[in-house]
Enzyme design. Structure first.
Site, PDB file in Angstrom:
ATOM      1  N   GLY A 102      41.713  45.631  42.203  1.00 44.10           N
ATOM      2  CA  GLY A 102      40.725  46.351  42.997  1.00 44.10           C
ATOM      3  C   GLY A 102      40.072  45.500  44.060  1.00 44.10           C
ATOM      4  O   GLY A 102      39.431  46.023  44.970  1.00 44.10           O
ATOM      5  N   ASN A 103      40.233  44.171  43.950  1.00 45.69           N
ATOM      6  CA  ASN A 103      39.727  43.241  44.951  1.00 45.69           C
ATOM      7  C   ASN A 103      40.875  42.987  45.926  1.00 45.69           C
ATOM      8  O   ASN A 103      41.813  42.238  45.628  1.00 45.69           O
ATOM      9  CB  ASN A 103      39.276  41.950  44.258  1.00 45.69           C
ATOM     10  N   ALA A 106      41.235  41.448  48.811  1.00 45.55           N
ATOM     11  CA  ALA A 106      41.463  40.089  49.314  1.00 45.55           C
ATOM     12  C   ALA A 106      42.122  39.226  48.244  1.00 45.55           C
ATOM     13  O   ALA A 106      43.022  38.431  48.536  1.00 45.55           O
ATOM     14  CB  ALA A 106      40.147  39.465  49.761  1.00 45.55           C
ATOM     15  N   HIS A 119      39.950  37.364  33.188  1.00 46.60           N
ATOM     16  CA  HIS A 119      39.609  36.025  33.668  1.00 46.60           C
ATOM     17  C   HIS A 119      38.107  35.805  33.778  1.00 46.60           C
ATOM     18  O   HIS A 119      37.655  34.652  33.802  1.00 46.60           O
ATOM     19  CB  HIS A 119      40.288  35.743  35.018  1.00 46.60           C
ATOM     20  N   ARG A 120      37.333  36.886  33.808  1.00 46.03           N
ATOM     21  CA  ARG A 120      35.883  36.752  33.910  1.00 46.03           C
ATOM     22  C   ARG A 120      35.184  37.021  32.576  1.00 46.03           C
ATOM     23  O   ARG A 120      34.017  36.667  32.407  1.00 46.03           O
ATOM     24  CB  ARG A 120      35.338  37.691  34.992  1.00 46.03           C
ATOM     25  N   GLU A 164      28.523  44.034  35.245  1.00 45.64           N
ATOM     26  CA  GLU A 164      28.916  43.030  36.230  1.00 45.64           C
ATOM     27  C   GLU A 164      27.716  42.385  36.923  1.00 45.64           C
ATOM     28  O   GLU A 164      27.852  41.740  37.957  1.00 45.64           O
ATOM     29  CB  GLU A 164      29.848  43.667  37.263  1.00 45.64           C
ATOM     30  N   ARG A 213      33.943  49.062  37.425  1.00 47.41           N
ATOM     31  CA  ARG A 213      33.595  47.937  36.558  1.00 47.41           C
ATOM     32  C   ARG A 213      32.214  48.044  35.921  1.00 47.41           C
ATOM     33  O   ARG A 213      31.963  47.431  34.883  1.00 47.41           O
ATOM     34  CB  ARG A 213      33.693  46.634  37.344  1.00 47.41           C
ATOM     35  N   HIS A 223      32.475  46.110  43.769  1.00 50.45           N
ATOM     36  CA  HIS A 223      31.061  46.025  43.405  1.00 50.45           C
ATOM     37  C   HIS A 223      30.236  46.724  44.485  1.00 50.45           C
ATOM     38  O   HIS A 223      30.640  46.782  45.650  1.00 50.45           O
ATOM     39  CB  HIS A 223      30.591  44.566  43.289  1.00 50.45           C
ATOM     40  N   ASP A 257      27.722  45.609  45.956  1.00 53.35           N
ATOM     41  CA  ASP A 257      27.272  44.706  47.020  1.00 53.35           C
ATOM     42  C   ASP A 257      28.312  44.509  48.125  1.00 53.35           C
ATOM     43  O   ASP A 257      28.073  43.776  49.075  1.00 53.35           O
ATOM     44  CB  ASP A 257      26.791  43.365  46.459  1.00 53.35           C
ATOM     45  N   CYS A 272      28.080  37.309  47.205  1.00 57.88           N
ATOM     46  CA  CYS A 272      28.725  37.062  45.911  1.00 57.88           C
ATOM     47  C   CYS A 272      28.368  35.698  45.355  1.00 57.88           C
ATOM     48  O   CYS A 272      28.293  35.501  44.147  1.00 57.88           O
ATOM     49  CB  CYS A 272      30.241  37.165  46.043  1.00 57.88           C
TER      50      CYS A 272
END
Length: 419
Positions: free
Chosen positions: A29-30, A32, A132-133, A167, A199, A233, A235, A350
């Site tokens: 979903g990210n 980049a 991973h988070r 998150e 999320r 997110h 933001d 971020c």
């Protein structure tokens, strides 16, 4: 006019980019992150870019704090999964991730004027949606409890339990007539159903609000269009500061209801909305226009600390220049170079967690000035890897250089207990 506690100021705590910074494309979903998966990374440049951003904040007259990189690779996490560096396979990149650099996901923060017991409350984020988070929170919690150990001023909470994904501040905004005044806290959550995971769970947001003893909270659903476009997110499509909400027209599922409720709770609110006809969701996300630090300047007015990518996008920059040329609350644009972070989908906002408190109540080892940033830079230049290729990630074993680099930074800052 509500009472304003003038001892309370906003401190931006930035995550120092760790020596294992790499592009493994772990974040569904990210956009980049996915686009740059497999590219070589430059941990030294990434960390120095973060330090330069902090210097820019200090130059604006802001108070600046830091969070330290986590122990990586996370061999304890691998052990809990019955594996290790030699046999981890597909789990290895998740064990090496430097994603704790994005401090906006460290916790949700409710300043003292908003809470029932008059203390600043912080709830560490569980980040359970992404493997991973998901193992970040124990090391984050240790730092939060050390930095904000004054129990008369702070209450630090553990994570919301799974399966409710939380998150942190990336999906939380606060609006008030001043940092030290009582505020309205806005929790933005998603709902499943689009191509990417939502999320932030509604129940996680409500749990945090209850824990913090908030008298004034609004729960808002993020639009499916925003999530589908890559706004993993809130933001990425909205930011708030004091009485100003700066948001994209398509950020929220029911913006009219949200705006009406916000104006009822905080009549002084100013909503600065960027129309989709001027800046599309795609352009907003590509430029990270909203993943900016909207800050109050000591001399008055607000500045937008935003990535260089926003300046490089002609249409976005023209709109921003027209905005600051007007009579609105946002009067200054401060572009910063955080391209190494941006390549993994993390802009200026971020990299920081905003905490409104009395700086005297914070462990001073987590606050920085120019001299302390000089010390951090020296360690980074001396110890951080210059370049890491995807092939090296698979063959470096336990990354001994990364382990010793982090320990050198902790020693330099007097934080050896985090080793």
């Amino acid at each position: 006019m509500p009472h304003v506690d003038t001892s309370l100021v906003e401190i931006n705590f930035d995550g120092i980019v760790g020596p294992t910074h790499n592009y493994a494309g772990l974040s569904l979903g990210n956009l980049a992150s996915g686009r740059n998966a497999g590219q070589p990374s430059f941990p030294r440049a990434a960390a120095l870019q973060g330090v330069a951003k902090m210097r820019a904040n200090l130059a604006l007259g802001l108070v600046q704090g830091i969070f330290l990189p986590h122990p990586r690779p996370d061999e304890a996490w691998l052990a809990s999964l019955g594996t290790d560096a030699a046999t981890a396979g597909a789990l290895w990149p998740a064990a090496c991730s430097a994603s704790a650099m994005w401090a906006a996901n460290a916790a949700t923060v409710s300043p003292a004027p908003d809470t029932a017991d008059g203390r600043c409350h912080l709830s560490v984020a569980n980040l359970v949606t992404m493997p991973h988070r998901s193992h970040e929170w124990p090391a984050t919690l240790v730092q939060l409890r050390l930095a904000f150990a004054d129990e008369a001023a702070f209450a630090v909470h553990g994570p919301v339990p799974p399966p409710f994904g939380d998150e942190g501040a990336a999906n939380h905004m606060r609006l008030a007539e001043g940092h030290g005044a009582p505020g309205v806290e806005v929790f933005v959550y998603g709902e499943a159903g689009g191509p990417f995971p939502a999320r932030q769970h509604e129940q996680a947001s409500r749990a945090v609000a209850r824990r913090h003893g908030l008298a004034d909270a609004i729960f808002v659903r993020q639009s499916e269009q925003a999530i589908a476009a890559g706004a993993f997110h809130n933001d990425v499509v909205a930011v708030a500061n004091e009485r100003v909400l700066f948001a994209h027209e398509q950020a929220f599922a029911d913006k009219n209801r949200f705006y009406a409720e916000l104006r009822e709770r905080l009549p002084a609110v100013e909503i600065v909305e960027v129309p989709a006809a001027a800046v599309t969701l795609g352009d907003a996300i590509a430029s990270y226009l909203f993943n900016a630090q909207l800050v109050t300047l000591p001399a008055g007015g607000m500045a937008l600390v935003l990535p260089d990518e926003a300046r490089a996008h002609d249409g976005v920059w023209r709109w921003l220049e027209a905005l600051v040329a007007g009579n609105g609350p946002i009067r200054r644009l401060v572009p910063v170079n955080v391209r190494q972070s941006m390549a993994n989908g993390g802009g200026p906002a971020c990299l920081r967690l905003r905490v409104v408190c009395d700086p005297a109540t914070v462990d001073p080892r987590f606050l920085v000035d120019g001299n302390r940033l000089d010390r951090i830079s020296e360690v980074i230049v001396d110890r951080w890897p210059e370049r890491v290729s995807p092939e090296e990630i698979a063959t470096l074993g336990a990354w001994p250089r990364a382990v010793t680099a982090r320990r050198a930074l902790l020693d330099a800052l007097g934080l050896a207990e985090l080793a």
